[in-house]
Design a protein around this motif. Structure first.
Motif, mmCIF file in Angstrom:
data_model
loop_
_atom_site.group_PDB
_atom_site.id
_atom_site.type_symbol
_atom_site.label_atom_id
_atom_site.label_comp_id
_atom_site.label_asym_id
_atom_site.label_seq_id
_atom_site.Cartn_x
_atom_site.Cartn_y
_atom_site.Cartn_z
ATOM 1 N N ARG A 8 15.883 -11.264 11.281
ATOM 2 C CA ARG A 8 14.613 -11.493 11.984
ATOM 3 C C ARG A 8 13.680 -10.284 11.920
ATOM 4 O O ARG A 8 12.477 -10.413 11.706
ATOM 5 C CB ARG A 8 14.884 -11.893 13.437
ATOM 6 N N LYS A 9 14.248 -9.097 12.070
ATOM 7 C CA LYS A 9 13.426 -7.886 12.058
ATOM 8 C C LYS A 9 12.712 -7.730 10.715
ATOM 9 O O LYS A 9 11.546 -7.344 10.659
ATOM 10 C CB LYS A 9 14.266 -6.651 12.364
ATOM 11 N N THR A 10 13.399 -8.022 9.621
ATOM 12 C CA THR A 10 12.768 -7.915 8.302
ATOM 13 C C THR A 10 11.600 -8.885 8.183
ATOM 14 O O THR A 10 10.535 -8.531 7.683
ATOM 15 C CB THR A 10 13.790 -8.170 7.179
ATOM 16 N N THR A 11 11.793 -10.101 8.648
ATOM 17 C CA THR A 11 10.708 -11.089 8.583
ATOM 18 C C THR A 11 9.524 -10.634 9.427
ATOM 19 O O THR A 11 8.368 -10.743 8.997
ATOM 20 C CB THR A 11 11.221 -12.475 9.031
ATOM 21 N N GLU A 12 9.774 -10.080 10.611
ATOM 22 C CA GLU A 12 8.692 -9.551 11.450
ATOM 23 C C GLU A 12 7.975 -8.407 10.746
ATOM 24 O O GLU A 12 6.744 -8.319 10.773
ATOM 25 C CB GLU A 12 9.248 -9.065 12.792
ATOM 26 N N GLN A 13 8.739 -7.523 10.101
ATOM 27 C CA GLN A 13 8.139 -6.398 9.386
ATOM 28 C C GLN A 13 7.316 -6.888 8.198
ATOM 29 O O GLN A 13 6.219 -6.379 7.936
ATOM 30 C CB GLN A 13 9.226 -5.417 8.935
ATOM 31 N N LEU A 14 7.819 -7.882 7.487
ATOM 32 C CA LEU A 14 7.088 -8.437 6.352
ATOM 33 C C LEU A 14 5.766 -9.051 6.818
ATOM 34 O O LEU A 14 4.736 -8.887 6.156
ATOM 35 C CB LEU A 14 7.942 -9.474 5.612
ATOM 36 N N GLU A 15 5.778 -9.722 7.953
ATOM 37 C CA GLU A 15 4.537 -10.294 8.489
ATOM 38 C C GLU A 15 3.503 -9.210 8.771
ATOM 39 O O GLU A 15 2.307 -9.412 8.546
ATOM 40 C CB GLU A 15 4.822 -11.120 9.751
ATOM 41 N N GLN A 16 3.939 -8.058 9.234
ATOM 42 C CA GLN A 16 3.018 -6.940 9.463
ATOM 43 C C GLN A 16 2.474 -6.400 8.132
ATOM 44 O O GLN A 16 1.293 -6.088 8.021
ATOM 45 C CB GLN A 16 3.709 -5.815 10.247
ATOM 46 N N VAL A 17 3.348 -6.306 7.139
ATOM 47 C CA VAL A 17 2.935 -5.820 5.820
ATOM 48 C C VAL A 17 1.882 -6.754 5.224
ATOM 49 O O VAL A 17 0.945 -6.308 4.555
ATOM 50 C CB VAL A 17 4.152 -5.680 4.872
ATOM 51 N N LYS A 18 2.002 -8.042 5.485
ATOM 52 C CA LYS A 18 1.056 -9.019 4.929
ATOM 53 C C LYS A 18 -0.368 -8.817 5.441
ATOM 54 O O LYS A 18 -1.300 -9.387 4.892
ATOM 55 C CB LYS A 18 1.532 -10.446 5.207
ATOM 56 N N GLN A 19 -0.541 -7.988 6.441
ATOM 57 C CA GLN A 19 -1.880 -7.655 6.914
ATOM 58 C C GLN A 19 -2.590 -6.701 5.956
ATOM 59 O O GLN A 19 -3.809 -6.534 6.039
ATOM 60 C CB GLN A 19 -1.810 -7.032 8.308
ATOM 61 N N LEU A 20 -1.844 -6.075 5.070
ATOM 62 C CA LEU A 20 -2.413 -5.126 4.109
ATOM 63 C C LEU A 20 -2.951 -5.920 2.912
ATOM 64 O O LEU A 20 -2.186 -6.376 2.059
ATOM 65 C CB LEU A 20 -1.360 -4.106 3.662
ATOM 66 N N THR A 21 -4.232 -6.083 2.852
ATOM 67 C CA THR A 21 -4.843 -6.965 1.856
ATOM 68 C C THR A 21 -4.879 -6.376 0.446
ATOM 69 O O THR A 21 -5.137 -7.101 -0.511
ATOM 70 C CB THR A 21 -6.274 -7.336 2.284
ATOM 71 N N SER A 22 -4.604 -5.091 0.303
ATOM 72 C CA SER A 22 -4.668 -4.468 -1.023
ATOM 73 C C SER A 22 -3.392 -4.688 -1.841
ATOM 74 O O SER A 22 -3.348 -4.325 -3.011
ATOM 75 C CB SER A 22 -4.918 -2.967 -0.881
ATOM 76 N N LEU A 23 -2.379 -5.284 -1.250
ATOM 77 C CA LEU A 23 -1.102 -5.478 -1.930
ATOM 78 C C LEU A 23 -1.056 -6.835 -2.629
ATOM 79 O O LEU A 23 -1.777 -7.755 -2.269
ATOM 80 C CB LEU A 23 0.047 -5.383 -0.928
ATOM 81 N N ALA A 24 -0.186 -6.946 -3.618
ATOM 82 C CA ALA A 24 0.040 -8.207 -4.321
ATOM 83 C C ALA A 24 1.328 -8.824 -3.772
ATOM 84 O O ALA A 24 2.417 -8.287 -3.990
ATOM 85 C CB ALA A 24 0.150 -7.970 -5.817
#
Length: 179
Positions: A8-24
């Motif tokens: 669960r923690k990884t999925t929560e962290q990934l959701e935060q990373v998805k806020q970074l629009t410069s990433l692919a």
């Protein structure tokens, strides 16, 4: 970055990373694991998309589909075999990667181990320290796929929901400033 962990923690962290629009962001449909041809095509697709992103100066984030593969009626051995196939596919993406990235982050204990030893071929590394508490950084050895590469080993249940995002922001900013 390669995210295999399903805690669960990884999925929560990934959701935060998805806020970074410069990433692919590149989602790996690991549910195709039961169709050998489609699974192989999917593996090639994510590698090609990630290589293209890195060539264009972007940080590629490869992550497994967040819904677990339905193995409700499978034996423990069958469940393990499916997990190994998915982990091997992620490892093979790194192993066959044709473009040198500025860094690699592997998220998940098994993912990190497999990518380090099998994907990158690291037999010896310099432990440069920690980029965050509990998140070690290796500098890969001369015999590895990408010698001298910073390799960040990020266990599944480590950090806060923002730790992964903060690390990527730091690395991405430093990478762009060094060019």
């Amino acid at each position: 970055m390669v995210v295999g962990s399903h805690v669960r923690k990884t999925t929560e962290q990934l959701e935060q990373v998805k806020q970074l629009t410069s990433l692919a962001f590149i989602e790996f449909d690991c549910h195709l694991v039961f169709n050998k041809e489609a699974f192989s095509e999917e593996q090639n697709r994510i590698r090609n998309e990630a290589e293209k992103a890195v060539e264009q100066g972007q940080t590629a984030v490869i992550y497994t589909r967040r819904e677990l593969v339905n193995l409700e009626h499978s034996s423990a051995d069958e469940k393990l075999a499916v997990s190994v196939k998915i982990a091997d596919a992620l490892t093979d993406v790194v192993k066959s990667f044709a473009v040198r990235p500025s860094f690699i982050i592997a998220k998940g204990g098994i993912t990190s181990s497999d990518i380090g030893t099998n994907g990158l071929g690291v037999t010896k590394a310099i432990v440069a320290g920690q980029i965050s508490p509990g998140v070690p950084v290796w500098t890969t050895d001369a015999g590895s796929k990408f010698p001298g590469l910073p390799y960040i080993i990020f266990p599944g249940n480590v950090g806060t929901k923002d730790t992964l995002k903060n690390i990527i922001e730091h690395l991405d900013t430093n990478d762009k400033n060094s060019k």
